[in-house]
Motif scaffolding. Structure first.
Motif, PDB file in Angstrom:
ATOM      1  N   ASN A 609     -12.189 -15.416   3.231  1.00  0.00           N
ATOM      2  CA  ASN A 609     -12.950 -14.689   2.196  1.00  0.00           C
ATOM      3  C   ASN A 609     -12.576 -15.243   0.817  1.00  0.00           C
ATOM      4  OD1 ASN A 609     -12.228 -11.998   4.272  1.00  0.00           O
ATOM      5  ND2 ASN A 609     -14.326 -12.636   3.914  1.00  0.00           N
ATOM      6  N   PRO A 610     -13.085 -16.417   0.455  1.00  0.00           N
ATOM      7  CA  PRO A 610     -12.662 -17.025  -0.819  1.00  0.00           C
ATOM      8  C   PRO A 610     -13.055 -16.220  -2.046  1.00  0.00           C
ATOM      9  CG  PRO A 610     -14.511 -18.223   0.143  1.00  0.00           C
ATOM     10  CD  PRO A 610     -14.065 -17.259   1.187  1.00  0.00           C
ATOM     11  N   ASP A 611     -14.112 -15.418  -1.969  1.00  0.00           N
ATOM     12  CA  ASP A 611     -14.587 -14.676  -3.142  1.00  0.00           C
ATOM     13  C   ASP A 611     -14.259 -13.193  -3.067  1.00  0.00           C
ATOM     14  OD1 ASP A 611     -17.558 -16.712  -2.949  1.00  0.00           O
ATOM     15  OD2 ASP A 611     -15.758 -17.031  -4.182  1.00  0.00           O
ATOM     16  N   ALA A 612     -13.486 -12.788  -2.073  1.00  0.00           N
ATOM     17  CA  ALA A 612     -13.222 -11.350  -1.894  1.00  0.00           C
ATOM     18  C   ALA A 612     -12.049 -10.906  -2.764  1.00  0.00           C
ATOM     19  CB  ALA A 612     -12.927 -11.054  -0.421  1.00  0.00           C
ATOM     20  N   ASP A 613     -11.996  -9.587  -2.991  1.00  0.00           N
ATOM     21  CA  ASP A 613     -10.823  -8.981  -3.615  1.00  0.00           C
ATOM     22  C   ASP A 613     -10.398  -7.801  -2.739  1.00  0.00           C
ATOM     23  OD1 ASP A 613     -12.703  -7.296  -6.281  1.00  0.00           O
ATOM     24  OD2 ASP A 613     -12.628  -6.939  -4.116  1.00  0.00           O
ATOM     25  N   LEU A 614      -9.453  -7.014  -3.237  1.00  0.00           N
ATOM     26  CA  LEU A 614      -8.896  -5.936  -2.425  1.00  0.00           C
ATOM     27  C   LEU A 614      -9.639  -4.618  -2.578  1.00  0.00           C
ATOM     28  CD1 LEU A 614      -5.075  -6.637  -2.809  1.00  0.00           C
ATOM     29  CD2 LEU A 614      -6.501  -7.013  -0.809  1.00  0.00           C
ATOM     30  N   SER A 615     -10.825  -4.631  -3.193  1.00  0.00           N
ATOM     31  CA  SER A 615     -11.576  -3.383  -3.311  1.00  0.00           C
ATOM     32  C   SER A 615     -11.992  -2.847  -1.942  1.00  0.00           C
ATOM     33  CB  SER A 615     -12.813  -3.597  -4.195  1.00  0.00           C
ATOM     34  OG  SER A 615     -13.648  -4.607  -3.644  1.00  0.00           O
ATOM     35  N   SER A 638      -0.882   2.179  -0.680  1.00  0.00           N
ATOM     36  CA  SER A 638      -1.924   2.287  -1.697  1.00  0.00           C
ATOM     37  C   SER A 638      -3.140   1.456  -1.321  1.00  0.00           C
ATOM     38  CB  SER A 638      -1.391   1.816  -3.053  1.00  0.00           C
ATOM     39  OG  SER A 638      -0.307   2.604  -3.462  1.00  0.00           O
ATOM     40  N   ASP A 639      -4.325   1.938  -1.720  1.00  0.00           N
ATOM     41  CA  ASP A 639      -5.543   1.160  -1.561  1.00  0.00           C
ATOM     42  C   ASP A 639      -5.566   0.019  -2.564  1.00  0.00           C
ATOM     43  OD1 ASP A 639      -6.326   2.883   0.406  1.00  0.00           O
ATOM     44  OD2 ASP A 639      -7.681   4.041  -0.868  1.00  0.00           O
ATOM     45  N   GLY A 640      -6.363  -0.998  -2.246  1.00  0.00           N
ATOM     46  CA  GLY A 640      -6.535  -2.098  -3.174  1.00  0.00           C
ATOM     47  C   GLY A 640      -7.460  -1.737  -4.317  1.00  0.00           C
ATOM     48  N   ARG A 641      -7.483  -2.583  -5.345  1.00  0.00           N
ATOM     49  CA  ARG A 641      -8.313  -2.338  -6.525  1.00  0.00           C
ATOM     50  C   ARG A 641      -9.170  -3.563  -6.819  1.00  0.00           C
ATOM     51  NH1 ARG A 641      -3.414   0.456  -7.540  1.00  0.00           N
ATOM     52  NH2 ARG A 641      -2.387  -1.522  -7.998  1.00  0.00           N
ATOM     53  N   PRO A 642     -10.339  -3.364  -7.425  1.00  0.00           N
ATOM     54  CA  PRO A 642     -11.209  -4.504  -7.737  1.00  0.00           C
ATOM     55  C   PRO A 642     -10.494  -5.528  -8.608  1.00  0.00           C
ATOM     56  CG  PRO A 642     -12.384  -2.428  -8.028  1.00  0.00           C
ATOM     57  CD  PRO A 642     -10.952  -2.081  -7.794  1.00  0.00           C
ATOM     58  N   GLY A 643     -10.714  -6.791  -8.307  1.00  0.00           N
ATOM     59  CA  GLY A 643     -10.132  -7.868  -9.089  1.00  0.00           C
ATOM     60  C   GLY A 643      -8.784  -8.324  -8.577  1.00  0.00           C
TER      61      GLY A 643
END
Length: 685
Positions: A609-615, A638-643
């Motif tokens: 997932n080269p363009d993914a983040d932890l959202s 904890s959940d991930g956050r955008p970016g």
């Protein structure tokens, strides 16, 4: 006839004129009176208007003066905060002589008992019956004097007893201080912590409303004092800049302090607090006990990442004696000095509780920092079971609670019942006592939780003479349960004037180490499996770092897809079992002695997932199982956050007694796994 008529008419006319004159005089008088009344009314109204203007003016001046006073108080507060470090550096340094009590007692003062009763003068008794009166008064005076002497002797005896007792207490106190200073010179950790804690508590450099919570430990090998020092909260900086009185609305209005100015001042205050704590410690070190000081400034607040109350570190620094000697703290810019000259860390947004990594916390110093009892203390392993439960109940009573031991039969798994009277955090507490020599199994913790629920209690406490494994801490996480290991129990007993020790130990450290090594060689290390699961269609790499503090022991102690195990095999990647998506096998007892934490991290797999983040990284949890696959508990992370593309999930941390418990993470990185590893001392090529 006409003349008489004329005369009568004249008299009548004159009477009429007289009446007319009187009427006019009355009218003039009435008009004058009315004019005077009107004049007086106008004067009264003018006077009332003047008084009203004066009252309004005085009221306005008073309100304006109050607004100025509040503004001046705000300015004085800001000046106090800005000059905190300079004022603290000018204050006298703490000295060990301040701990001693002078052997000076209040002198004996008999007051009126020190004045003899005057005897009657025979010359004053003349005439008939004088001799009889004189003898009567002389005998009365002699009796009064005898009574005075008896009272004086009793009072003197009371004073002598008080003086002897007080002097003995003073000398005992001073002897204790002398022993403390002797131990301090010898580098005894407990003496070092006690002395420098006293120096910080006794300081008059801190404003009255500043917190004074401290925890400390001493590393004798590095001659380093490790502090966790509570910092003031954000509201220490006034939100208002000035106060003005608005006469049209008849109210005081505050001018808000600009957010940037308030945040900058708060950062400056935090930096000053850390520097002042360092200054006071080194200034009090008249024996040269310290080579360096590690300070972690924290606030006691709700962690934004977890919502739970925690110690949130906002500033940290390690300062050597040589580095401190190069500073002139009265002239420095606190923020620049802390972050640049000393290489410390300071939160960029302390108003939002943005944390910084601590340099070293007191609980990371290691074992042996505080001694646990002596040979004369009763051995908790050998103590009668009923006496042991009574000792635990006494400990709870010493902490301000009401506690009783239960009957030996039909106690429903309850050994001690305690009642905490605190109206907010208190309530009924169920206590179970386990006098074990081996690790308490998680089933005992589960049983306690069932007992707490069945009894409708507010909290459960499990006290043992041994320790707990990760499974026990995993199950207790987030539940109203407290686990007290053997060494924690001994320390609590010591703090509250009670006695107890955990058996005997080899007196020779080399023999102890050899015995431990031999036992470890003969007994295969038990292991646990940490299974990781999450929702969201994002491919992740789950990794582990074996660390001392926040630094990985070495590149070989970074376990990931390209390094599947540590050199000793204590941590290795394994195939996950359903429903886990990744798994690690950990033998906690086999981790290197230098390691005090196992950090778990997750990062987006850029090859998938080269363009993914932890959202999309949500509903994450760690499932803890034993070697047989039996689930011991689940740990939420904890959940991930955008970016963000990398995240610290949490860490297992070694306690002073050798147990491991879990601390949730939550720090995210936008630079992926490379940025996260760099923060933990791993060089990524």
């Amino acid at each position: 006839m006409s003349r008489r008529s004329s005369g009568l008419i004249g008299i009548w006319a004159e009477a009429q004129r007289q009446q007319q004159r009187e009427r006019e005089a009355r009218q003039r008088a009435e008009a004058q009176r009315q004019r005077e009344a009107e004049r007086q009314q106008r004067a009264y109204e003018r006077d009332m208007a003047r008084q009203d203007r004066e009252r309004r003016q005085a009221y306005r001046q008073a309100r304006e003066a109050e607004a100025r006073r509040r503004t001046e108080a705000l300015e004085a507060r800001v000046a106090e905060l800005e000059g905190l470090l300079a004022a603290g550096c000018r204050a006298p340094a703490f000295r060990s002589s301040a701990l001693a009590r002078p052997e000076q007692l209040e002198p004996f003062n008999p007051a009126h008992l020190g004045q003899p009763v005057p005897m009657p003068d025979p010359g004053q008794y003349r005439g008939f019956g004088g001799r009889e009166r004189y003898e009567h008064d002389w005998h009365a005076a002699q009796a009064a004097e005898a009574g005075r002497l008896r009272q004086l002797a009793a009072y003197r005896q009371q004073y002598d007893q008080w003086a002897a007792t007080t002097l003995a207490e003073i000398r005992q106190h001073n002897a204790g201080i002398a022993e403390l200073l002797t131990a301090l010179r010898a580098g005894d950790p407990e003496a070092v912590v006690e002395y420098f804690s006293a120096a910080l508590y006794a300081s008059e450099a801190w404003p009255e409303d500043f917190p004074h919570q401290i925890s400390a430990a001493y590393d004798p090998g590095a001659r380093q004092l490790v502090l966790a020092w509570e910092l003031p909260a954000y509201d220490v900086v006034p939100a208002a800049k000035a106060v003005r009185y608005m006469p049209t609305a008849d109210e005081e209005r505050e001018t808000a302090r600009p957010a940037g100015q308030r945040r900058a001042l708060y950062r400056d205050v935090l930096a000053q607090c850390v520097l002042l704590a360092v200054h006071e410690v080194f200034a009090a070190d008249e024996f040269g006990a310290l080579e360096s000081v590690a300070v972690n400034g924290f606030v006691d607040d709700h962690d934004p990442a977890t919502g739970r109350r925690a110690r949130i570190v906002l500033a940290s620094a390690t300062v050597s004696r040589a580095g401190y000697a190069q500073l002139h703290l009265e002239q420095v810019s606190a923020v620049d000095c802390l972050t640049e000259a000393l290489g410390g860390r300071l939160s960029a947004r302390p108003d939002q509780l943005a944390t910084v990594p601590p340099v070293r916390m007191p609980d990371e110093v290691g074992r042996g920092v505080v001694s646990h009892g002596g040979g004369d203390d009763p051995d908790l392993f050998e103590m009668d079971p009923i006496a042991f439960e009574a000792l635990v109940a006494e400990l709870f009573r010493a902490r301000g609670m009401r506690a009783v031991t239960t009957q030996r039969s039909n106690d429903g798994g309850v050994d001690v019942e305690a009642l905490d009277p605190d109206p907010i955090s208190g309530g009924r507490i169920i206590v179970q006592v386990k006098r074990y020599r081996r690790t308490v199994p998680p089933t005992a913790v589960r049983d306690l939780y069932g007992t707490v629920q069945g009894a409708g209690a507010n909290k459960g406490v499990l006290v043992t003479t041994s320790g707990f494994g990760p499974g026990s801490y995993a199950f207790a996480n987030g539940k109203p349960l407290t686990l007290i290991s053997g060494e924690e129990l001994v320390e609590l007993l010591r703090q509250h004037g009670l006695r107890g020790r955990l058996g005997g130990a080899p007196t020779d450290p080399a023999q102890a180490a050899a015995a431990a090594a031999a036992a470890a060689a003969q007994t295969p290390a038990a292991y646990n499996v940490l299974g990781m699961s999450w929702s969201g269609a994002v491919a992740l790499d789950v990794c582990a770092l074996v660390c001392a503090g926040h630094r990985v022991l070495g590149d070989e102690h970074f376990v990931f897809y390209n390094n599947t195990a540590t050199p000793d095999g204590s941590v290795r990647t394994v195939a996950p079992a359903h429903p886990d998506k990744a798994a690690l096998q950990v033998a906690f007892e086999a981790l290197p002695a230098a390691a005090d934490r196992l950090v778990l991290v997750a990062a987006v797999d850029p090859s998938v997932n080269p363009d993914a983040d932890l959202s999309l990284f949500t509903d994450a949890r760690i499932r803890l199982t034993d070697a047989s696959g039996a689930e011991l508990g689940q740990l939420e992370v904890s959940d991930g956050r955008p970016g963000e593309t990398a995240l610290v999930l949490g860490s297992f941390r070694r306690r002073d007694n050798g147990d491991w418990d879990f601390v949730i993470g939550g720090k995210g990185y936008t630079g992926g796994l490379e940025a996260l590893l760099g923060d933990h001392g791993v060089e990524v090529a």
